[in-house]
Structure formats: C-alpha cells, structure tokens
Design an enzyme around this catalytic site. Structure first.
Site, PDB file in Angstrom:
ATOM      1  N   TYR A  22      45.621  36.662  35.886  1.00  0.00           N
ATOM      2  CA  TYR A  22      46.130  36.076  34.658  1.00  0.00           C
ATOM      3  C   TYR A  22      46.847  34.701  34.881  1.00  0.00           C
ATOM      4  O   TYR A  22      46.315  33.544  34.004  1.00  0.00           O
ATOM      5  CB  TYR A  22      47.056  37.078  34.085  1.00  0.00           C
ATOM      6  CG  TYR A  22      46.576  38.057  33.823  1.00  0.00           C
ATOM      7  CD1 TYR A  22      46.043  38.595  32.578  1.00  0.00           C
ATOM      8  CD2 TYR A  22      46.913  39.473  34.777  1.00  0.00           C
ATOM      9  CE1 TYR A  22      45.301  39.943  32.362  1.00  0.00           C
ATOM     10  CE2 TYR A  22      46.284  40.563  34.395  1.00  0.00           C
ATOM     11  CZ  TYR A  22      45.632  40.774  33.276  1.00  0.00           C
ATOM     12  OH  TYR A  22      44.833  42.100  32.979  1.00  0.00           O
ATOM     13  N   ASN A  45      40.218  40.384  22.742  1.00  0.00           N
ATOM     14  CA  ASN A  45      38.988  40.487  23.428  1.00  0.00           C
ATOM     15  C   ASN A  45      38.100  40.513  22.012  1.00  0.00           C
ATOM     16  O   ASN A  45      37.565  41.687  21.775  1.00  0.00           O
ATOM     17  CB  ASN A  45      38.812  41.678  23.828  1.00  0.00           C
ATOM     18  CG  ASN A  45      37.747  41.925  24.863  1.00  0.00           C
ATOM     19  OD1 ASN A  45      37.022  40.884  24.998  1.00  0.00           O
ATOM     20  ND2 ASN A  45      37.525  42.854  25.663  1.00  0.00           N
ATOM     21  N   CYS A  53      36.853  41.098  30.640  1.00  0.00           N
ATOM     22  CA  CYS A  53      38.239  41.156  30.802  1.00  0.00           C
ATOM     23  C   CYS A  53      38.633  42.057  32.084  1.00  0.00           C
ATOM     24  O   CYS A  53      39.801  41.900  32.691  1.00  0.00           O
ATOM     25  CB  CYS A  53      38.908  41.480  29.641  1.00  0.00           C
ATOM     26  SG  CYS A  53      38.136  43.029  28.899  1.00  0.00           S
ATOM     27  N   HIS A  54      37.360  42.828  32.444  1.00  0.00           N
ATOM     28  CA  HIS A  54      37.925  43.893  33.574  1.00  0.00           C
ATOM     29  C   HIS A  54      37.879  43.238  34.781  1.00  0.00           C
ATOM     30  O   HIS A  54      38.335  43.734  35.743  1.00  0.00           O
ATOM     31  CB  HIS A  54      36.840  44.917  33.521  1.00  0.00           C
ATOM     32  CG  HIS A  54      35.574  44.577  33.745  1.00  0.00           C
ATOM     33  ND1 HIS A  54      34.724  44.180  32.612  1.00  0.00           N
ATOM     34  CD2 HIS A  54      34.821  44.389  34.862  1.00  0.00           C
ATOM     35  CE1 HIS A  54      33.497  43.627  33.404  1.00  0.00           C
ATOM     36  NE2 HIS A  54      33.436  43.767  34.528  1.00  0.00           N
ATOM     37  N   GLU A  82      30.800  46.495  40.552  1.00  0.00           N
ATOM     38  CA  GLU A  82      30.268  44.999  40.581  1.00  0.00           C
ATOM     39  C   GLU A  82      30.546  44.684  42.125  1.00  0.00           C
ATOM     40  O   GLU A  82      29.588  43.502  42.436  1.00  0.00           O
ATOM     41  CB  GLU A  82      31.470  44.184  39.968  1.00  0.00           C
ATOM     42  CG  GLU A  82      31.166  44.708  38.232  1.00  0.00           C
ATOM     43  CD  GLU A  82      30.752  43.455  37.391  1.00  0.00           C
ATOM     44  OE1 GLU A  82      30.705  42.175  37.917  1.00  0.00           O
ATOM     45  OE2 GLU A  82      30.241  43.775  36.409  1.00  0.00           O
TER      46      GLU A  82
END
Length: 100
Positions: A22, A45, A53-54, A82
């Site tokens: 952040y 979002n 956002c994850h 990912e």
DNA sequence: CAATTGACGTAGT
DNA sequence: CACTACGCCAATT
C-alpha cells in the site's frame, strides 16, 4: 488526475508473480502517506477484472482486508497460484515485491 | 458540511 | 519480535 485514478493505473502495472505494498502504491501515486487511502481505493475497486487488488499487501507482507470473495483466504491462494513466494502466512517481499 | 471510519505506516517501549 | 500510540489520506455516513 484524481488520486484513485493514479492508484488504478499503478495497481494495473503490478506484474504477475509479484506484489506491491500500500505504501509503495501510495508513493507512486504521489502521496507517500496515503497508504491508507490506497486501501480505500482498493475497496472501491470499480474494475476487479482490471485491478489486481489481490497483488497489494501491507508493508510487512501480511495480507489484510480483501472484502472480495473468500476474503484474505482466497487472496493468499491467488497470490500462491501466481507464483508469489510465501513465508508461512506472510509474503516474502524480499523476493516478490516490485523493485526488489 | 462535519464527524467517523478503515484493505496503512512509522516510532517508541 | 509483540504491543501501544500517533499521523496521514480518502471514502462514507
């Protein structure tokens, strides 16, 4: 250009298998102290398909929030799929954070 | 418009 | 490392 608009473009820039914080996003957005505000923008979002956002975690690599489906649970799973490196329940920022 | 809230970050103990 | 206290910004009520 609004703050949230900046954040949108920045979060979009987050590559797969990597994460950002952040504070990092806030800094790139032009407000190094707006880390909290970044969270608010994430919560808004408007385009979850376009804004990963994850891929945004706290400065310590700990996952907070994620009001979307599954909550922090799914968030960890997604990052894990990912290819993001985890250390227990904490992300290895040293290996998965951008510019790291 | 004013007050409150919240997906944060840094410093001190 | 764990906890407390303070500051900061944007969105919501």
């Amino acid at each position: 250009m609004n703050f949230k608009n900046k954040v949108h473009g920045i979060v979009e820039r987050i590559p797969k298998g990597k994460v950002s914080t952040y504070g990092q996003v806030a800094r790139l957005a032009g407000n190094p102290k707006a880390a909290r505000a970044v969270g608010a923008v994430m919560k808004n979002n408007p385009d979850s398909k376009r804004i990963p956002c994850h891929r945004v975690v706290s400065s310590k690599g700990e996952m907070t929030g994620y009001t979307a489906e599954g909550g922090v649970k799914t968030k960890k799973e997604k990052l894990l799929l990912e290819g993001v490196v985890f250390n227990g329940d904490i992300v290895e920022l040293s290996r998965s954070q951008i510019s790291g």
